[in-house]
Design a protein around this motif. Structure first.
Motif, PDB file in Angstrom:
ATOM      1  N   THR A  16      -8.578 -12.473  -8.987  1.00  0.00           N
ATOM      2  CA  THR A  16      -8.701 -11.016  -8.823  1.00  0.00           C
ATOM      3  C   THR A  16      -9.386 -10.322  -9.987  1.00  0.00           C
ATOM      4  OG1 THR A  16      -6.478 -10.659  -9.736  1.00  0.00           O
ATOM      5  CG2 THR A  16      -6.668 -10.932  -7.338  1.00  0.00           C
ATOM      6  N   PHE A  17      -9.755 -11.062 -11.058  1.00  0.00           N
ATOM      7  CA  PHE A  17     -10.419 -10.409 -12.182  1.00  0.00           C
ATOM      8  C   PHE A  17     -11.759  -9.812 -11.770  1.00  0.00           C
ATOM      9  CE2 PHE A  17     -13.027 -10.264 -16.041  1.00  0.00           C
ATOM     10  CZ  PHE A  17     -12.204  -9.480 -16.843  1.00  0.00           C
ATOM     11  N   ALA A  25     -12.705   2.267 -12.449  1.00  0.00           N
ATOM     12  CA  ALA A  25     -13.529   2.484 -11.252  1.00  0.00           C
ATOM     13  C   ALA A  25     -12.892   1.866 -10.012  1.00  0.00           C
ATOM     14  CB  ALA A  25     -14.928   1.902 -11.455  1.00  0.00           C
ATOM     15  N   TRP A  26     -11.982   0.923 -10.212  1.00  0.00           N
ATOM     16  CA  TRP A  26     -11.287   0.313  -9.079  1.00  0.00           C
ATOM     17  C   TRP A  26     -10.071   1.153  -8.735  1.00  0.00           C
ATOM     18  CZ3 TRP A  26     -11.167  -2.422  -4.928  1.00  0.00           C
ATOM     19  CH2 TRP A  26      -9.983  -2.938  -4.433  1.00  0.00           C
ATOM     20  N   LYS A  27     -10.017   1.651  -7.513  1.00  0.00           N
ATOM     21  CA  LYS A  27      -8.929   2.533  -7.067  1.00  0.00           C
ATOM     22  C   LYS A  27      -8.054   1.887  -6.007  1.00  0.00           C
ATOM     23  CE  LYS A  27     -10.716   5.812  -9.607  1.00  0.00           C
ATOM     24  NZ  LYS A  27     -10.081   6.174 -10.915  1.00  0.00           N
ATOM     25  N   GLY A  28      -8.268   0.613  -5.745  1.00  0.00           N
ATOM     26  CA  GLY A  28      -7.546  -0.040  -4.666  1.00  0.00           C
ATOM     27  C   GLY A  28      -6.183  -0.562  -5.086  1.00  0.00           C
ATOM     28  N   THR A  29      -5.561  -1.296  -4.172  1.00  0.00           N
ATOM     29  CA  THR A  29      -4.218  -1.838  -4.370  1.00  0.00           C
ATOM     30  C   THR A  29      -4.245  -3.355  -4.226  1.00  0.00           C
ATOM     31  OG1 THR A  29      -3.632  -1.763  -2.022  1.00  0.00           O
ATOM     32  CG2 THR A  29      -3.277   0.254  -3.322  1.00  0.00           C
ATOM     33  N   ALA A  30      -3.112  -3.981  -4.519  1.00  0.00           N
ATOM     34  CA  ALA A  30      -2.995  -5.425  -4.325  1.00  0.00           C
ATOM     35  C   ALA A  30      -3.223  -5.799  -2.865  1.00  0.00           C
ATOM     36  CB  ALA A  30      -1.629  -5.907  -4.799  1.00  0.00           C
ATOM     37  N   LEU A  34      -5.845  -8.632  -1.285  1.00  0.00           N
ATOM     38  CA  LEU A  34      -5.490  -9.695  -0.351  1.00  0.00           C
ATOM     39  C   LEU A  34      -6.372  -9.644   0.884  1.00  0.00           C
ATOM     40  CD1 LEU A  34      -1.573  -9.600  -0.500  1.00  0.00           C
ATOM     41  CD2 LEU A  34      -3.126 -11.047  -1.798  1.00  0.00           C
ATOM     42  N   SER A  35      -6.589  -8.464   1.401  1.00  0.00           N
ATOM     43  CA  SER A  35      -7.414  -8.317   2.603  1.00  0.00           C
ATOM     44  C   SER A  35      -8.855  -8.760   2.349  1.00  0.00           C
ATOM     45  CB  SER A  35      -7.409  -6.860   3.074  1.00  0.00           C
ATOM     46  OG  SER A  35      -6.121  -6.458   3.477  1.00  0.00           O
ATOM     47  N   THR A  48      -3.685 -11.529 -11.163  1.00  0.00           N
ATOM     48  CA  THR A  48      -3.284 -11.256 -12.538  1.00  0.00           C
ATOM     49  C   THR A  48      -2.115 -10.282 -12.578  1.00  0.00           C
ATOM     50  OG1 THR A  48      -4.784  -9.376 -12.820  1.00  0.00           O
ATOM     51  CG2 THR A  48      -5.673 -11.574 -13.296  1.00  0.00           C
ATOM     52  N   ASP A  49      -1.424 -10.295 -13.714  1.00  0.00           N
ATOM     53  CA  ASP A  49      -0.319  -9.359 -13.881  1.00  0.00           C
ATOM     54  C   ASP A  49      -0.806  -7.915 -13.867  1.00  0.00           C
ATOM     55  OD1 ASP A  49      -1.684  -9.666 -16.283  1.00  0.00           O
ATOM     56  OD2 ASP A  49       0.116  -9.875 -17.518  1.00  0.00           O
ATOM     57  N   THR A  50      -2.068  -7.692 -14.202  1.00  0.00           N
ATOM     58  CA  THR A  50      -2.640  -6.342 -14.169  1.00  0.00           C
ATOM     59  C   THR A  50      -2.868  -5.871 -12.746  1.00  0.00           C
ATOM     60  OG1 THR A  50      -3.762  -6.764 -16.271  1.00  0.00           O
ATOM     61  CG2 THR A  50      -4.567  -4.919 -14.966  1.00  0.00           C
ATOM     62  N   MET A  51      -3.177  -6.785 -11.823  1.00  0.00           N
ATOM     63  CA  MET A  51      -3.551  -6.408 -10.460  1.00  0.00           C
ATOM     64  C   MET A  51      -2.431  -6.587  -9.449  1.00  0.00           C
ATOM     65  SD  MET A  51      -6.568  -5.377 -11.124  1.00  0.00           S
ATOM     66  CE  MET A  51      -7.560  -5.224  -9.634  1.00  0.00           C
ATOM     67  N   ILE A  52      -1.289  -7.100  -9.868  1.00  0.00           N
ATOM     68  CA  ILE A  52      -0.191  -7.338  -8.932  1.00  0.00           C
ATOM     69  C   ILE A  52       0.402  -6.042  -8.407  1.00  0.00           C
ATOM     70  CG2 ILE A  52       1.606  -7.492 -10.702  1.00  0.00           C
ATOM     71  CD1 ILE A  52       1.370  -9.850  -7.699  1.00  0.00           C
ATOM     72  N   GLY A  53       0.264  -4.953  -9.191  1.00  0.00           N
ATOM     73  CA  GLY A  53       0.665  -3.627  -8.736  1.00  0.00           C
ATOM     74  C   GLY A  53       2.128  -3.531  -8.371  1.00  0.00           C
ATOM     75  N   ASN A  54       2.396  -2.939  -7.220  1.00  0.00           N
ATOM     76  CA  ASN A  54       3.775  -2.688  -6.795  1.00  0.00           C
ATOM     77  C   ASN A  54       4.548  -3.963  -6.448  1.00  0.00           C
ATOM     78  OD1 ASN A  54       3.496   0.082  -7.093  1.00  0.00           O
ATOM     79  ND2 ASN A  54       2.821   0.383  -4.973  1.00  0.00           N
ATOM     80  N   TYR A  55       3.865  -5.095  -6.406  1.00  0.00           N
ATOM     81  CA  TYR A  55       4.556  -6.353  -6.121  1.00  0.00           C
ATOM     82  C   TYR A  55       5.130  -7.007  -7.376  1.00  0.00           C
ATOM     83  CZ  TYR A  55       2.551  -6.139  -1.429  1.00  0.00           C
ATOM     84  OH  TYR A  55       2.213  -5.751  -0.153  1.00  0.00           O
TER      85      TYR A  55
END
Length: 277
Positions: A16-17, A25-30, A34-35, A48-55
């Protein structure tokens, strides 16, 4: 850990890096990640732990999200602002490692990958290596107790402690070869001026899975197949490694990925199919 008599089947994962490098600039979610990764034709993800978000801290919920997208968690990748080289932060980093291991333990076969040791302050380089080794070895001990493999992922980014072959040799000499695995990254190895096949062969017993990407002769990131990496030779080399689990994780950092990450990783997936994966 037992070795295999036959190579593991090759599988395609995505890191996901490629989105993380966009910063604000990235406004999306985990879920968006996945999608996009599933739509790109991958069956695995390294998040990554940065992109895992609410999970974060919610493995059951993340498992359901993976299932909805027919994805497997290859690895949970973690870093630290300490660069794993600050003694004052060692205890906190090891607590973070324990939490990461606990999260990954919910996903059979998933590893925890810790980022490259990085120089964050003044001090002898030898001391930085020793501190990083204390972290990696300590994290691996925690992983072993939970039945989770731990690996180190060297990089070529700013102030990395793990750039040249001499750096790899110095660090690996300090790491427990039975417990601390290695995630070789083709782009970072080439940017460090290394003989990539020699490095892969020398440390083959430490290889757990592979980060596959490409650079040109000047070290600038390129789409897979557009640079100097001999992808076929690299795949053959890692397949011969006794603890390689079969995952080829594509991580794209080129300008093309900066313009459209989802399209870039989908294009890389098509390139990988030319190698029979």
């Amino acid at each position: 850990m037992n070795t295999r008599e036959t190579p593991a089947p090759l599988k395609a994962g995505c890191q996901t890096f490629t989105w993380e490098m966009l910063g604000d600039a990235w406004k999306g979610t985990a879920d968006d990640l996945l999608s996009a990764i599933a739509a790109g034709g991958y069956t695995g993800i390294e998040i990554t732990d940065t992109m895992i978000g609410n999970y974060a801290g919610k493995p059951d919920a993340f498992a359901k999200a993976l299932s909805r997208n027919n994805l497997t968690l290859v690895a949970y990748a973690c870093g630290s602002d300490s660069g794993f080289t600050e003694e004052a932060d060692l205890a906190a980093d090891l607590r973070m490692a324990e939490q990461a291991v606990s999260f990954a333990a919910s996903f059979p076969g998933a590893l925890v990958s810790f980022g490259s040791a990085t120089i964050m302050s003044d001090g002898p380089r030898s001391q930085k290596f020793e501190l990083a080794a204390r972290f990696y070895n300590g994290a691996a001990e925690r992983g072993a107790r939970a039945g989770v493999q731990v690996a180190v992922h060297p990089s070529s980014h700013h102030n990395t402690l793990l750039f040249t072959r001499a750096d790899y040799d110095q660090m690996f000499a300090l790491l427990d070869p039975a417990q601390v695995g290695w995630v070789p990254d083709t782009g970072h190895i080439l940017r460090g001026g290394q003989d990539i096949l020699d490095t892969l062969t020398t440390y083959r017993d430490r290889i757990r899975y592979l980060h596959l990407k490409d650079v040109d002769a000047a070290g600038k990131w390129q789409m897979l197949g557009a640079g100097t990496c001999d992808t076929r030779a690299v795949i053959d080399a890692v397949r011969a490694a006794p603890h390689f689990n079969g995952w080829l994780v594509l991580e794209e950092e080129s300008d093309e990925a900066g313009r459209d990450p989802a399209a870039a990783v989908a294009k890389n997936r098509e390139t990988l199919r030319r190698f029979g994966v």
